[in-house]
Scaffold this motif. Sequence first.
Motif, PDB file in Angstrom:
ATOM      1  N   ILE A 117       0.851  -1.188   0.000  1.00  0.00           N
ATOM      2  CA  ILE A 117       0.000   0.000   0.000  1.00  0.00           C
ATOM      3  C   ILE A 117       0.888   1.240   0.000  1.00  0.00           C
ATOM      4  O   ILE A 117       1.738   1.388   0.882  1.00  0.00           O
ATOM      5  CB  ILE A 117      -0.926   0.016   1.234  1.00  0.00           C
ATOM      6  N   ALA A 121      -1.616   6.599   0.367  1.00  0.00           N
ATOM      7  CA  ALA A 121      -2.966   6.027   0.429  1.00  0.00           C
ATOM      8  C   ALA A 121      -3.507   5.960   1.843  1.00  0.00           C
ATOM      9  O   ALA A 121      -4.726   5.892   2.053  1.00  0.00           O
ATOM     10  CB  ALA A 121      -2.974   4.634  -0.192  1.00  0.00           C
ATOM     11  N   ALA A 125      -7.721   6.466   0.685  1.00  0.00           N
ATOM     12  CA  ALA A 125      -8.578   5.284   0.627  1.00  0.00           C
ATOM     13  C   ALA A 125      -8.393   4.341   1.804  1.00  0.00           C
ATOM     14  O   ALA A 125      -9.323   3.616   2.183  1.00  0.00           O
ATOM     15  CB  ALA A 125      -8.321   4.526  -0.684  1.00  0.00           C
ATOM     16  N   VAL A 126      -7.189   4.322   2.411  1.00  0.00           N
ATOM     17  CA  VAL A 126      -6.937   3.461   3.564  1.00  0.00           C
ATOM     18  C   VAL A 126      -6.711   4.329   4.803  1.00  0.00           C
ATOM     19  O   VAL A 126      -5.963   3.978   5.712  1.00  0.00           O
ATOM     20  CB  VAL A 126      -5.728   2.535   3.320  1.00  0.00           C
ATOM     21  N   VAL A 161     -14.755   6.086  -2.952  1.00  0.00           N
ATOM     22  CA  VAL A 161     -14.716   4.829  -2.208  1.00  0.00           C
ATOM     23  C   VAL A 161     -16.132   4.321  -1.949  1.00  0.00           C
ATOM     24  O   VAL A 161     -16.411   3.127  -2.100  1.00  0.00           O
ATOM     25  CB  VAL A 161     -13.943   5.000  -0.887  1.00  0.00           C
ATOM     26  N   LYS A 291      -8.458  -4.396   0.023  1.00  0.00           N
ATOM     27  CA  LYS A 291      -8.987  -4.058  -1.300  1.00  0.00           C
ATOM     28  C   LYS A 291      -8.003  -3.207  -2.108  1.00  0.00           C
ATOM     29  O   LYS A 291      -7.847  -3.392  -3.317  1.00  0.00           O
ATOM     30  CB  LYS A 291     -10.333  -3.339  -1.159  1.00  0.00           C
ATOM     31  N   VAL A 292      -7.309  -2.270  -1.454  1.00  0.00           N
ATOM     32  CA  VAL A 292      -6.327  -1.454  -2.167  1.00  0.00           C
ATOM     33  C   VAL A 292      -5.131  -2.317  -2.571  1.00  0.00           C
ATOM     34  O   VAL A 292      -4.636  -2.247  -3.707  1.00  0.00           O
ATOM     35  CB  VAL A 292      -5.875  -0.258  -1.304  1.00  0.00           C
ATOM     36  N   LEU A 297      -9.839  -1.766  -5.084  1.00  0.00           N
ATOM     37  CA  LEU A 297     -10.284  -0.411  -4.757  1.00  0.00           C
ATOM     38  C   LEU A 297      -9.299   0.576  -5.374  1.00  0.00           C
ATOM     39  O   LEU A 297      -8.114   0.595  -5.035  1.00  0.00           O
ATOM     40  CB  LEU A 297     -10.343  -0.232  -3.237  1.00  0.00           C
ATOM     41  N   LYS A 298      -9.810   1.394  -6.310  1.00  0.00           N
ATOM     42  CA  LYS A 298      -8.976   2.365  -7.005  1.00  0.00           C
ATOM     43  C   LYS A 298      -9.067   3.727  -6.328  1.00  0.00           C
ATOM     44  O   LYS A 298     -10.077   4.054  -5.699  1.00  0.00           O
ATOM     45  CB  LYS A 298      -9.418   2.489  -8.463  1.00  0.00           C
ATOM     46  N   PHE A 299      -8.019   4.522  -6.487  1.00  0.00           N
ATOM     47  CA  PHE A 299      -8.045   5.874  -5.944  1.00  0.00           C
ATOM     48  C   PHE A 299      -7.206   6.792  -6.819  1.00  0.00           C
ATOM     49  O   PHE A 299      -6.338   6.346  -7.568  1.00  0.00           O
ATOM     50  CB  PHE A 299      -7.543   5.908  -4.493  1.00  0.00           C
TER      51      PHE A 299
END
Length: 331
Positions: A117, A121, A125-126, A161, A291-292, A297-299
């Motif tokens: 990660i 992030a 997202a995280v 998200v 998910k990332v 999971l995209k960001f």
Amino acid sequence: MNHYQRIVLASRPHGQVTPDNFRIETLPVPEINEGEVLIRNHYLSLDPYMRGRMEDAKSYAAPQPLNETMIGGTVGEVVASKNARFQVGDKVIGMLGWTEMGVSDGTLLRKLDTTHIPLSAYLGAVGMPGLTAWYGLTQIMQPKAGETVVVSAASGAVGSVVGQLAKQLGCRVVGIAGGAEKCAYVVNELGFDACVDYKAGQLEADLASATPQGIDAVFENVGGEVFDASLGRMNAFGRIALCGMIAGYNGEQISIKNARVFLTMRLTLRGFIVSEHMDLWPQGLQELGTKVATGQLKFRESVADGIGNAPQAFIGLLKGQNFGKQLVKLI
């Protein structure tokens, strides 16, 4: 480094935030005491909630003090340590604010694993934005497969998200965003079923076209006419997670024309502050991190370079000029 820079709140805004509300200062790097760590921040998070903290008004948290480092989440690296829990080189997340360096006693500091990660992030997202999305969706909206979910500010750090998680639950997901480019990203990259451009001048008609079966759940970041348009499409027993009202952050009056639907459609509306639900953070962060790390999971990030550009980037964020998570790169 012998010195570092920070930004303090110099004055409280009257209406829109201006660069004059901030002041940049240069300070000597501090010595640390027993139990403390010195951190060199790599990224600073800019978030809409900061606008409310700039006001000297009653709210869910104390106002940002004048002439003190502006509040904000940070990720960085431990460069000196007198705390047994942290070693030099550890990557950490904290709330050190708009500053290149900071001292912590470790209380609100958490070590990060950047193997799968990216460090940045953990501010998106995280991090707190991702947790905000996860909490509002899973704990308040609780959508079922086949239901229609609407997300305002859909291309932002939180909204993006929410929409992806809702799609993974089997929902029809409709975003609302400003501009054709953002809408294209929401649909083509994030996988939303549709996105309404509120700047196109046909908000109500376009939202009706995108939600032929009505709306079962809303994640609201904006307020104002955007929220009103969603209310007008709500189905019976719909659920609304009220996360933000950015349309009124500069003191604008926000009215709700469709308020009667709360009664006629028997709606549930709940505002929330994600920092008040720390008991659920480990679960949410674990799910989001997985998910990332696995690409589920995209960001997207907007990155300003250097602490001196933080005020202008923050002002742009409040005007919707950012695309995805707004960060300031400090190193």
